[in-house]
Every structure is written in C-alpha cells, then in structure tokens.
Write an enzyme that holds these catalytic residues in place. Structure first.
Site, PDB file in Angstrom:
ATOM      1  N   HIS A 116       0.924  -0.976   0.022  1.00 10.98           N
ATOM      2  CA  HIS A 116      -0.032   0.097   0.028  1.00 10.98           C
ATOM      3  C   HIS A 116       0.805   1.321   0.029  1.00 10.98           C
ATOM      4  O   HIS A 116       1.963   1.128   0.435  1.00 10.98           O
ATOM      5  CB  HIS A 116      -0.790  -0.071   1.271  1.00 10.98           C
ATOM      6  CG  HIS A 116      -2.074   1.080   1.249  1.00 10.98           C
ATOM      7  ND1 HIS A 116      -1.761   2.227   1.737  1.00 10.98           N
ATOM      8  CD2 HIS A 116      -3.187   0.896   1.379  1.00 10.98           C
ATOM      9  CE1 HIS A 116      -2.918   2.794   1.862  1.00 10.98           C
ATOM     10  NE2 HIS A 116      -3.554   2.240   1.473  1.00 10.98           N
ATOM     11  N   ASP A 193       2.989  -4.584   7.850  1.00 10.98           N
ATOM     12  CA  ASP A 193       1.835  -3.697   7.842  1.00 10.98           C
ATOM     13  C   ASP A 193       0.735  -4.690   8.066  1.00 10.98           C
ATOM     14  O   ASP A 193       0.264  -5.169   7.073  1.00 10.98           O
ATOM     15  CB  ASP A 193       1.873  -3.088   6.357  1.00 10.98           C
ATOM     16  CG  ASP A 193       0.774  -2.346   6.028  1.00 10.98           C
ATOM     17  OD1 ASP A 193      -0.374  -2.614   6.644  1.00 10.98           O
ATOM     18  OD2 ASP A 193       0.426  -1.937   4.993  1.00 10.98           O
ATOM     19  N   GLN A 196      -4.362  -4.915   6.998  1.00  7.80           N
ATOM     20  CA  GLN A 196      -5.599  -6.067   6.734  1.00  7.80           C
ATOM     21  C   GLN A 196      -5.269  -7.478   7.540  1.00  7.80           C
ATOM     22  O   GLN A 196      -5.905  -8.346   7.075  1.00  7.80           O
ATOM     23  CB  GLN A 196      -5.232  -6.341   5.259  1.00  7.80           C
ATOM     24  CG  GLN A 196      -5.586  -5.094   4.268  1.00  7.80           C
ATOM     25  CD  GLN A 196      -6.998  -4.626   4.369  1.00  7.80           C
ATOM     26  OE1 GLN A 196      -8.014  -5.100   4.518  1.00  7.80           O
ATOM     27  NE2 GLN A 196      -7.236  -3.335   3.824  1.00  7.80           N
ATOM     28  N   LYS A 219     -10.563  -0.242  10.319  1.00  6.94           N
ATOM     29  CA  LYS A 219     -10.737  -1.358   9.718  1.00  6.94           C
ATOM     30  C   LYS A 219     -11.334  -2.802  10.539  1.00  6.94           C
ATOM     31  O   LYS A 219     -11.158  -3.849   9.766  1.00  6.94           O
ATOM     32  CB  LYS A 219      -9.407  -1.842   8.694  1.00  6.94           C
ATOM     33  CG  LYS A 219      -9.079  -0.772   7.757  1.00  6.94           C
ATOM     34  CD  LYS A 219      -7.837  -1.197   7.143  1.00  6.94           C
ATOM     35  CE  LYS A 219      -7.351  -0.089   6.237  1.00  6.94           C
ATOM     36  NZ  LYS A 219      -7.817   0.347   5.169  1.00  6.94           N
ATOM     37  N   CYS A 357      -4.780   2.513  -3.721  1.00  2.57           N
ATOM     38  CA  CYS A 357      -3.450   2.908  -3.087  1.00  2.57           C
ATOM     39  C   CYS A 357      -2.169   2.281  -3.310  1.00  2.57           C
ATOM     40  O   CYS A 357      -1.778   1.838  -2.236  1.00  2.57           O
ATOM     41  CB  CYS A 357      -3.704   3.490  -1.418  1.00  2.57           C
ATOM     42  SG  CYS A 357      -4.911   4.687  -1.269  1.00  2.57           S
TER      43      CYS A 357
HETATM   44  N1  PMP Z   1      -1.837  -0.932   4.499  1.00  2.00           N
HETATM   45  C1  PMP Z   1      -2.773  -1.621   3.818  1.00  2.00           C
HETATM   46  C2  PMP Z   1      -2.544  -2.966   3.536  1.00  2.00           C
HETATM   47  C3  PMP Z   1      -4.119  -0.965   3.678  1.00  2.00           C
HETATM   48  O1  PMP Z   1      -5.051  -1.696   3.335  1.00  2.00           O
HETATM   49  C4  PMP Z   1      -4.272   0.357   4.278  1.00  2.00           C
HETATM   50  C5  PMP Z   1      -5.769   0.839   3.984  1.00  2.00           C
HETATM   51  N2  PMP Z   1      -6.266   0.506   2.983  1.00  2.00           N
HETATM   52  C6  PMP Z   1      -3.188   1.020   4.690  1.00  2.00           C
HETATM   53  C7  PMP Z   1      -2.043   0.199   4.956  1.00  2.00           C
HETATM   54  C8  PMP Z   1      -3.380   2.382   5.680  1.00  2.00           C
HETATM   55  O2  PMP Z   1      -4.262   2.271   6.520  1.00  2.00           O
HETATM   56  P1  PMP Z   1      -4.873   3.806   7.114  1.00  2.00           P
HETATM   57  O3  PMP Z   1      -5.409   4.501   5.990  1.00  2.00           O
HETATM   58  O4  PMP Z   1      -5.956   3.115   8.161  1.00  2.00           O
HETATM   59  O5  PMP Z   1      -3.880   4.337   7.663  1.00  2.00           O
END
Ligand code: PMP
Length: 398
Positions: A116, A193, A196, A219, A357
């Site tokens: 991401h 990270d 998910q 999430k 993203c």
């Molecule tokens: N890493 C992953 C794999 C994600 O799916 C996301 C959110 N889509 C993020 C990081 C970022 O999370 P946040 O926007 O809650 O900071």
C-alpha cells in the site's frame, strides 16, 4: 459458526436498509457497542488522560489504559509495547522517521511490489533523507511474493524489511514467520503492515516474530483516528521519538528534554482516547466471535464468490494465492471499473474501484484500475448472490 445476518442487527447502518457493503478493506462498519463506548466516554468520563487529579480524569485514564490492555491481549503482547497512533499510516511514518534516521548511504530498505502507498512513500522519503536504497521484492503471477532467490534481496546491506501481512488488492496472505527468519538472518529489522492482518486474522506477536506490527482501528469495527504500533520493548526503548510535545517527556529545560518511558515516549499530545476506548469495545466484539472463526468465515465466502465469478465469462480475477483472505480484485472486459461501481451503486451495492493506493502493484498487473470486493463478519452468501446478479445484469447492458 456465527451468523452474519444476526451480526448485521448489531450494526445501525444496516437497519432498515438493503445495503450490500463490500468495501471492508477500505473501512469497516461499526457495531452499536463501539458507538456506545465512545458515547459513554464523552457523556460520563470526559477529561484529559494522564493529567487530571480528579475522579473524571482518573476514569478517562482508566478506560483509555484498559483499552491498551485489550489491544495487548488481542495480539499477545505487553501493554507497554502498544503505542496508540492515528492508524497504520502514522505507525509506519513513525518507524520511517525514527528508525529511518539511523540509515545511511549504502543501506537498503526492502519492501515489495504489493505494498500500500503507506508502506512505500514513507520509505521513499526515508531513503531520500538518508541516501539509503529502496528495493522491491517482486511478485509472481499468482500474486504471491517471489521468494525463489531470497539471497538477492536479503543481504548484509538490508537494514529494514517492511511487508504487508495481507494485500489489500489481491488478498494474498504473506508467510510472515518465514519472512521474519529471512530478515533476521541478515540482521535486518522486520516490520509488518497489519492493516489487513489484525482486522481479519488471528495475530500473535510471540508467534509471528516480527519486530514491529502496525494496524488501524477503523478497519476492525473501531472508530477512525485510532491505530496501533506494536514494537519489541528493546527496540522501542532504543528509538528516538517521532513527535515532540506534551506527555512524551520526562523533563524539559530551556535547552533540552529527556523522554518519558514507552509507550508514552511516542504519544505526544492529547491522544485520541475516546477512539481508543471505542477500539477496546471493537476488540471485545471481535473476540466474542473469535478471530479463527472470522478468518474461516471470510475464506469460505471468498471461495463461494470466486466459484461464482469464475463461472461468468469476461471477468478477469487478479491473483490466485494459496493463502488468501476475503479480497477479490477483478476487471470486466469492456466495462471500466468506475462505470461498474456506479451501476452497482444503483442496486445499493458498495464496492471499491481504482488503484487502491497501490499504484506500483496495479502497474505490475497491467491495469490502471480494478474493481474490488472485500468481506467482513456481516457479509454472507446472500450479499455475494446480490452482487453477482447485479453484475450479470450490468454486463448485459454492454
Ligand atoms: N496498509 C494496507 C495494506 C491497507 O489496506 C491500508 C488501508 N487501505 C493501509 C495500509 C493504510 O491504513 P490507514 O489509512 O488506516 O492508515
């Protein structure tokens, strides 16, 4: 096994609505218990935490710190290793700043093509600041990391390895324990990270053997604005703070300051304590169902949906990892994903379309945008059926 249709009743957003919500990788819906916990904090115990010497302040602090304990139990860690942040993005930025500043020219940071943006851009910035090199593990056609020649990527130069637990685009679940071994064998720090991960899988910090794990409350049924960075005590104690301000200090003179103990060293300013309390309620809710049961439910739903979609002509599904969570990215021949989302919205079906993203991954897939379904505890086969019926009708228009 739990009943998604019963669970839906706990979520006000589904009351009197035929909403089919399939965008859980972006954010989850909130059960009443979470809304109540936040509401009750503001109505009954609102005072700044760790400062006030009156009862209201003690109550707020107790609820806040109790949530920290819940988070620690949830991931099998020690409470002082739980740093509250605003989310995964802030957690990774904290690391990219704090650890990132120890890098020098010639050092390497290793991430992957499936990350991401929040696990790419902070490292690009760190590399730019320090002269370190950012390298990418590539992925195979299946959407799994290509680990056929690890010695090419994990070398003596590798200082930081930061990889996703589960891809928000392909659903691929990465082999974290094995990756931890590869990173530690070359003396690198291993960051996961878990945006998910913690939300959909049982996670145990003692078993995964990573050094840091980042995730977001929103999430996993919790409020927005609250997230977690877990780190090993020794590393957190060695690290410099990320932000300066109230609460993160021990002493401040006009010339310099000394730092508070962990986790407070990394929690400058008034924390999002109401949201943290909401996250504690979300964890209670998830634990009541059980993360093993949640993982199984989502994998069952994934297979049900894949089976149906694989029988429809003109659909290209991205990735086919053996270990995979409840996420499906796909394209439909002749229909732009944005048109698809708008037509599905006519039937009150919410899916995400775009680059998710993860532009480098989309480039590897050879797509500028995909459509994505992502499941959670309140989704069931009925939701998948409605989605597939709507999709068939839309495909008939083109
Ligand atoms: N890493 C992953 C794999 C994600 O799916 C996301 C959110 N889509 C993020 C990081 C970022 O999370 P946040 O926007 O809650 O900071």
């Amino acid at each position: 096994m739990f009943s998604p249709s019963k669970i839906k009743k706990d979520f006000p957003i589904f009351t009197d609505s035929n909403l089919v919500y399939l965008d859980n990788a972006a954010t989850s819906q909130k059960p009443q218990a979470v809304l109540d916990a936040v509401d009750s904090l503001y109505k009954e115990a609102n005072a700044n935490v760790h400062r006030a010497l009156y009862s209201l302040g003690s109550e707020a602090t107790e609820r806040f710190e109790n949530s920290r304990k819940k988070v620690a139990n949830f991931i099998n860690a020690n409470s002082k290793e739980i740093i509250f942040t605003s989310g995964t993005t802030e957690s990774i930025n904290l690391l990219a700043r704090s650890l990132g500043n120890t890098l020098k020219s010639g050092d390497e940071i290793l991430i992957s093509e499936m990350e991401h943006h929040s696990n790419i851009v902070p490292w690009q910035l760190a590399a730019k600041r320090t002269g370190a090199t950012l390298r990418y593990l590539s992925i195979k056609k299946t959407g799994e990391l290509d680990l056929s020649e690890p010695e090419k990527y994990f070398t003596k130069k590798t200082k930081i390895v930061s990889l996703t637990h589960m891809s928000n685009v392909l659903g691929t679940i990465n082999p974290i324990k094995g990756l931890a071994k590869l990173a530690h064998n070359v003396g690198a720090i291993f960051i996961v990270d878990g945006a998910q991960g913690a939300s959909h899988l049982p996670v145990n910090m003692k078993e995964l053997d990573c050094d840091f794990y980042a995730f977001s409350g929103h999430k996993m049924l919790g409020p927005t604005g609250i997230g977690v960075l877990w780190g090993k005590t020794k590393l957190l104690e060695e690290m410099e703070p990320f932000m300066g301000g109230g609460e993160m200090i021990n002493t401040v003179s006009m010339e310099s300051s000394t730092w508070n103990d962990i986790p407070y060293k990394f929690e400058a300013g008034t924390p999002n304590f109401a949201q943290a309390v909401g996250l504690g309620a979300a964890i209670d809710y998830l634990e009541n169902i059980g993360m093993e049961a949640i993982e199984l439910h989502e994998k069952t739903l994934l297979n049900y949906a894949l089976n149906k979609m694989n029988h429809m002509d003109g659909i290209r599904i991205h990735g086919s990892a053996k270990d995979r969570g409840g996420v499906i990215s796909f394209n439909v021949d002749g229909i732009h994903p944005h048109d698809l989302a708008q037509f599905l919205n006519e039937d009150n079906i919410a899916i995400r379309v775009g680059h998710h993203c993860a532009q480098p991954l989309l480039k590897t897939l050879g797509e500028s945008a995909t459509a994505r379904l992502s499941f959670y505890i309140y989704n069931d086969e009925n939701d998948v059926d409605k989605f597939c019926d709507s999709l068939k009708t839309i495909m008939g228009y083109f």
